[in-house]
Every structure is written in C-alpha cells, then in structure tokens.
Design an enzyme around this catalytic site. Structure first.
Site, mmCIF file in Angstrom:
data_model
loop_
_atom_site.group_PDB
_atom_site.id
_atom_site.type_symbol
_atom_site.label_atom_id
_atom_site.label_comp_id
_atom_site.label_asym_id
_atom_site.label_seq_id
_atom_site.Cartn_x
_atom_site.Cartn_y
_atom_site.Cartn_z
ATOM 1 N N ARG A 1 25.860 88.367 44.069
ATOM 2 C CA ARG A 1 25.589 87.480 45.198
ATOM 3 C C ARG A 1 24.077 87.343 45.264
ATOM 4 O O ARG A 1 23.567 87.446 46.326
ATOM 5 C CB ARG A 1 26.071 88.407 46.655
ATOM 6 C CG ARG A 1 27.136 87.550 47.103
ATOM 7 C CD ARG A 1 28.364 88.157 46.484
ATOM 8 N NE ARG A 1 29.520 87.482 47.140
ATOM 9 C CZ ARG A 1 30.352 87.741 48.162
ATOM 10 N NH1 ARG A 1 30.146 88.772 48.664
ATOM 11 N NH2 ARG A 1 31.445 86.911 48.374
ATOM 12 N N GLN B 1 25.099 81.076 43.585
ATOM 13 C CA GLN B 1 25.994 80.857 44.565
ATOM 14 C C GLN B 1 26.912 79.843 44.181
ATOM 15 O O GLN B 1 28.089 79.731 44.645
ATOM 16 C CB GLN B 1 24.837 80.204 45.587
ATOM 17 C CG GLN B 1 24.958 81.091 46.730
ATOM 18 C CD GLN B 1 23.817 80.799 47.821
ATOM 19 O OE1 GLN B 1 23.489 79.561 47.883
ATOM 20 N NE2 GLN B 1 23.352 81.529 48.746
ATOM 21 N N ASP C 1 30.212 81.470 42.711
ATOM 22 C CA ASP C 1 30.475 82.664 43.666
ATOM 23 C C ASP C 1 32.159 82.437 44.317
ATOM 24 O O ASP C 1 32.379 81.861 45.211
ATOM 25 C CB ASP C 1 29.721 82.775 44.856
ATOM 26 C CG ASP C 1 30.086 84.003 45.664
ATOM 27 O OD1 ASP C 1 31.329 84.740 45.577
ATOM 28 O OD2 ASP C 1 29.291 84.317 46.417
ATOM 29 N N SER D 1 33.560 83.890 47.195
ATOM 30 C CA SER D 1 33.165 83.339 48.622
ATOM 31 C C SER D 1 34.199 82.195 48.757
ATOM 32 O O SER D 1 34.576 81.632 49.683
ATOM 33 C CB SER D 1 31.821 82.826 48.515
ATOM 34 O OG SER D 1 31.022 84.019 48.802
ATOM 35 N N TYR E 1 26.594 94.792 51.537
ATOM 36 C CA TYR E 1 27.841 95.220 51.642
ATOM 37 C C TYR E 1 28.195 96.212 52.578
ATOM 38 O O TYR E 1 27.240 97.016 53.022
ATOM 39 C CB TYR E 1 28.460 95.615 50.429
ATOM 40 C CG TYR E 1 28.807 94.300 49.395
ATOM 41 C CD1 TYR E 1 29.935 93.354 49.817
ATOM 42 C CD2 TYR E 1 28.038 93.955 48.531
ATOM 43 C CE1 TYR E 1 30.174 92.252 49.022
ATOM 44 C CE2 TYR E 1 28.323 92.916 47.663
ATOM 45 C CZ TYR E 1 29.210 91.930 47.946
ATOM 46 O OH TYR E 1 29.530 91.188 47.209
HETATM 47 P P1 NAD Z 1 34.216 91.617 52.007
HETATM 48 O O1 NAD Z 1 35.382 90.600 51.759
HETATM 49 O O2 NAD Z 1 33.741 92.784 50.999
HETATM 50 O O3 NAD Z 1 34.313 92.155 53.303
HETATM 51 C C1 NAD Z 1 34.471 91.250 54.632
HETATM 52 C C2 NAD Z 1 33.809 92.037 55.794
HETATM 53 O O4 NAD Z 1 34.377 93.046 56.348
HETATM 54 C C3 NAD Z 1 32.510 92.433 55.604
HETATM 55 O O5 NAD Z 1 31.604 91.494 56.520
HETATM 56 C C4 NAD Z 1 32.295 93.698 55.772
HETATM 57 O O6 NAD Z 1 31.124 94.150 56.364
HETATM 58 C C5 NAD Z 1 33.380 93.900 56.733
HETATM 59 N N1 NAD Z 1 34.005 95.243 56.983
HETATM 60 C C6 NAD Z 1 34.005 96.405 56.056
HETATM 61 N N2 NAD Z 1 34.492 97.401 56.639
HETATM 62 C C7 NAD Z 1 34.492 97.197 57.848
HETATM 63 C C8 NAD Z 1 34.971 98.096 59.185
HETATM 64 N N3 NAD Z 1 35.408 99.302 58.937
HETATM 65 N N4 NAD Z 1 35.248 97.506 60.261
HETATM 66 C C9 NAD Z 1 34.659 96.122 60.251
HETATM 67 N N5 NAD Z 1 34.306 95.372 59.413
HETATM 68 C C10 NAD Z 1 34.274 95.842 58.095
HETATM 69 O O7 NAD Z 1 32.548 90.565 52.250
HETATM 70 P P2 NAD Z 1 32.237 89.186 51.820
HETATM 71 O O8 NAD Z 1 32.965 88.400 52.725
HETATM 72 O O9 NAD Z 1 32.471 89.082 50.454
HETATM 73 O O10 NAD Z 1 30.702 89.126 51.983
HETATM 74 C C11 NAD Z 1 29.981 90.460 52.414
HETATM 75 C C12 NAD Z 1 28.445 90.086 52.471
HETATM 76 O O11 NAD Z 1 27.874 89.462 51.276
HETATM 77 C C13 NAD Z 1 28.198 89.240 53.461
HETATM 78 O O12 NAD Z 1 26.924 89.571 54.065
HETATM 79 C C14 NAD Z 1 27.751 88.048 53.003
HETATM 80 O O13 NAD Z 1 27.096 87.292 53.989
HETATM 81 C C15 NAD Z 1 27.455 88.366 51.900
HETATM 82 N N6 NAD Z 1 27.192 87.114 50.620
HETATM 83 C C16 NAD Z 1 26.132 86.764 50.224
HETATM 84 C C17 NAD Z 1 26.502 85.681 49.225
HETATM 85 C C18 NAD Z 1 25.156 85.210 48.699
HETATM 86 O O14 NAD Z 1 23.973 85.911 49.179
HETATM 87 N N7 NAD Z 1 25.251 84.407 47.545
HETATM 88 C C19 NAD Z 1 27.500 85.125 49.014
HETATM 89 C C20 NAD Z 1 28.539 85.653 49.833
HETATM 90 C C21 NAD Z 1 28.410 86.600 50.502
#
Ligand code: NAD
Length: 390
Positions: free
Chosen positions: A122, A127, A130, A133, A227
């Site tokens: 990430r 991006q 990804d 995403s 994460y």
């Molecule tokens: P994911 O699918 O791994 O998890 C989904 C969400 O569940 C996350 O926000 C996580 O914090 C939450 N979660 C985990 N355990 C939990 C609990 N016990 N109770 C409540 N919530 C809980 O995550 P994702 O959607 O793939 O994205 C995770 C992070 O990565 C985010 O900060 C996102 O903004 C970031 N991200 C960054 C980029 C980038 O910079 N290129 C791209 C995509 C995502």
C-alpha cells in the site's frame, strides 16, 4: 519472439469475475505481446468471446492457456493446472497463501514465479495496482445495496402525504476500503450512517463521508503500516459493550473487519444479534475469513429470530462486470513494471515497439509482491503462516 500472456477460465466455485476485459486487452496488445484468452472466460462477466478483438486470440487448449510466459487470473489456478506451467512462468493472481497451502506447494513444485495480488504494497506508486482496494470497493458498495434490498424499510427519510418515514440507521463496523464504500453508498441512499473501526485514523475519513464515528473509550489498535492488530481481551470487552448498544438501535449492520493474514475477528456475538431490532439485517463481509459474526454461515441466508444475516464470501463477484474491469486494469499497471521496452527502439513508432519480460527484483513493489520463485516461498509472512520456517 514476443512475450506470451494467457488468461485461463476461472474455476473457483461462484467466481464470475475474469482477469482480462477487451478494453485492457487492447492496451496490452499495443505492447506487442501475444495475448490468448480462454474461450468463454468472460461469459459470467457478460463479456462474449467476440468482444476480444484481433490480435487477441481465443483458445480452449491447456497448452495455450498454461504454457505461456505470463498467466493472469483472479484466483490462482487449481494445482492440476499449475502443474502444466513451465518453470519460470509468471503468474499474477490472488492466492491467499495462508488459506491455500496446496496451491503454494504446486507453485513451488512447478517453479512458477507467482506475484500474489493481495501482497501489492500500500505505497503511493502501487496504488494503481492495488487489487485488494479495487475489489473491496466493489464489495462494500454491493454490501450496502444488499442491506437496502433485504430490509422491509426505506433507507431515506420520506415526507409524504401518508406520513413521515424516519431514515434507517446503518452501522458499518470496519472502516477500511470496503467499509468506506459501504458508508458512502448507504449515505447516498439516504440512511443515517454510523461507523466504527479500531483504527482511529479512519475517523476523519468516516466523517468526511457524512457518517458519525463511534468511539470505544481506550481502544486503539493500529499496527505497523496502518493496518489493524488483534485486540486484547479487555479491549474486546469495551468494544463489544459500545457496539452492542449501537447495534440494538440499527436497522442494518455491515461488518467488514479484517486483520491481514488472520481469520476475521469475531465482533458480533449471538447475544448482540438477539439484541437487534426485529426485521434488521446484518451483512457480514468478514464471511470470507470465517465471519465477523458468530452466527454467519458463509454464502447462506441465516434467519436468527427476526434478524437476517447474509455472509457473501465474494461480494465483488456480484458486480462482476466492473470488478473485472478494475482488476484487469490493476494487472495491466503491474505488468508495465515487468514488460520493459527493448533497447534501441528510439526511432520506432510507439505502436511497433517490442517489449520483453524483465523483472527488477530490487523494485520495492516486485520484492514485496512476489510469493514464490525458483521453487521457494519467498514471502516471509506466507512462509510463517504455512509453517515452512519450522
Ligand atoms: P482490511 O480489509 O484489512 O480491514 C478492514 C477494516 O477492518 C480496517 O479498517 C481495520 O482497521 C478494521 N478492523 C480490523 N479489526 C477490527 C475490529 N476488531 N473492530 C473494528 N474494525 C476492525 O483493511 P483495508 O480496507 O484493506 O485497509 C486497511 C488500511 O490500509 C486503511 O488504513 C486504508 O486506508 C489503507 N490503505 C492504503 C492504501 C494506500 O496507501 N495505497 C490503499 C488501500 C488501503
């Protein structure tokens, strides 16, 4: 000889997506590579074979589909198909190594160089590649629509001659990519939306979508890379108490919580479901990792008392046409890292320039995305999860 790229048919049950769409195949063809798509590969995404135009070839022969230099897929092919690949073949697909040890074994036995799309880092430069995403966005959008569809209630507030209808309350647990898209979709449909995540960094994003961010006092669970990490027992209790109160007031709850490489955290207990209002709906996108709710039965509709629970394990596939388009574009952007223009073509017209497969193992994206190479599992987390270091 030009690089050969193939796209076999997906064989995973319930999978409607495909790794290539005509628009992206046409862009790829401009790199002067030879592309073969399996006959019928796009059918479930509503892409007929004849939508792929020359020079893209169609084939039903295993040699064409697994004997190429690069194989593109949504899900890693079955071990039997992997056996047909040549040493050094590059595979780009989702693998989820920790859940599929047999696949990893087959990749190593066949000495396939596998880039696992869930491992794309990430970082800003990656991006456009990804795929986690892009597919999570499709899943989150669909989850909100599934909730709206399953409810016997309106989502928006309605002021009519027959009276005023109050807006439905939607609670989204897990405000990552899927959760944020679910929030945005439920908001567009007029619901009052609440969201919760252990990462307090998501508060701002939730609020920017017009939803209210719920806070469990003293629970902060951000690990490296932004994460989530697993919660301690005391933290879990605080989280549960706060969520139980919010859930009892919600019409629909959408859970999307995940911790990379681990089973989905169990957040919603049987008792919490029993506390929900009659007629309310729970959509559990955590189903793919075993479920965020202990009553979820993956891909089945569960009626628990007067609450309905749906746990789609592949919600992105329910939006196959656009999810495939986004995925194919993610793959194309990754391919541009490894299909490098041949030297000495300064005077050649862009459409005539040839490209070769050249992998820069020092490139951060390449290094972090490669799962298997030369018969070895090279990703450390996957090795650990599969017990290969023991
Ligand atoms: P994911 O699918 O791994 O998890 C989904 C969400 O569940 C996350 O926000 C996580 O914090 C939450 N979660 C985990 N355990 C939990 C609990 N016990 N109770 C409540 N919530 C809980 O995550 P994702 O959607 O793939 O994205 C995770 C992070 O990565 C985010 O900060 C996102 O903004 C970031 N991200 C960054 C980029 C980038 O910079 N290129 C791209 C995509 C995502």
């Amino acid at each position: 000889m030009s690089v050969t790229i193939s796209v076999p048919k997906e064989t995973t049950s319930g999978e409607k997506r495909v790794a290539m769409v005509p628009k992206v195949a046409a862009k790829l063809a401009q790199l002067n590579v030879a592309i073969t798509v399996a006959k019928g590969a796009g059918k479930k995404s509503r892409i007929p074979d004849d939508a792929f135009a020359e020079p893209v070839q169609l084939s039903g022969r295993a040699e064409d589909l697994f004997g190429s230099d690069i194989v593109l897929a949504v899900n890693a092919p079955e071990p039997k198909a992997i056996e047909k690949m040549q040493p050094g073949t590059v595979l780009l697909s989702f693998v989820q190594a920790h859940q599929n040890p047999e696949t990893v074994k087959a990749l190593n036995a066949a000495r396939v160089t596998c880039f696992a799309m869930e491992l794309v880092p990430r970082i800003t430069r990656a991006q456009s590649m990804d795929a986690l995403s892009s597919q999570a966005s499709a899943a989150g959008y669909k989850a909100a629509l599934m909730a709206a569809n399953a409810l016997d209630r309106f989502l928006p507030m309605l002021t009519t001659a027959a009276g005023t209808i109050r807006p439905a309350k939607v609670l989204v647990i897990g405000a990552g990519v899927a959760g944020l898209q679910a929030i945005a979709t439920a908001k567009r449909l007029g619901a009052k939306v609440f969201a919760y995540d252990v990462r307090t960094a998501s508060k701002e994003q939730v609020e920017s979508l017009g939803a209210e961010f719920l806070v469990a006092e003293g629970v902060k669970a951000e690990a490296e890379g932004g994460y989530a990490r697993e919660l301690s027992d005391a933290e879990k209790q605080k989280q549960q108490a706060m969520l139980e109160a919010s859930m009892s007031d919600a019409d629909a709850v959408i859970t999307t919580a995940a911790v990379p490489g681990r089973p989905a955290p169990k957040i919603v207990s049987k008792a919490m479901v029993e506390n929900m209002k009659p007629g309310s709906i729970l959509i559990d996108l955590g189903a793919v990792g075993g479920g965020n709710c202990e009553l979820t039965d993956p891909d089945k509709t569960v009626h628990h008392g007067a609450v309905t629970i749906l746990g789609p394990t592949n919600a992105a596939s329910l939006l196959a046409e656009h999810a495939s388009e986004m995925y194919a574009q993610n793959l194309f952007n990754f391919l541009k890292l490894i299909l490098i223009e041949d030297d000495g073509q300064d005077d050649v017209k862009p459409k005539d320039k040839t490209h070769s497969l050249k992998i820069d193992w020092e490139d951060e994206i390449i290094a972090r995305t490669v799962l298997t190479r030369d018969g070895k599992t090279v990703n450390e987390a996957a090795r650990k999860a599969l017990g290969e270091d023991a």
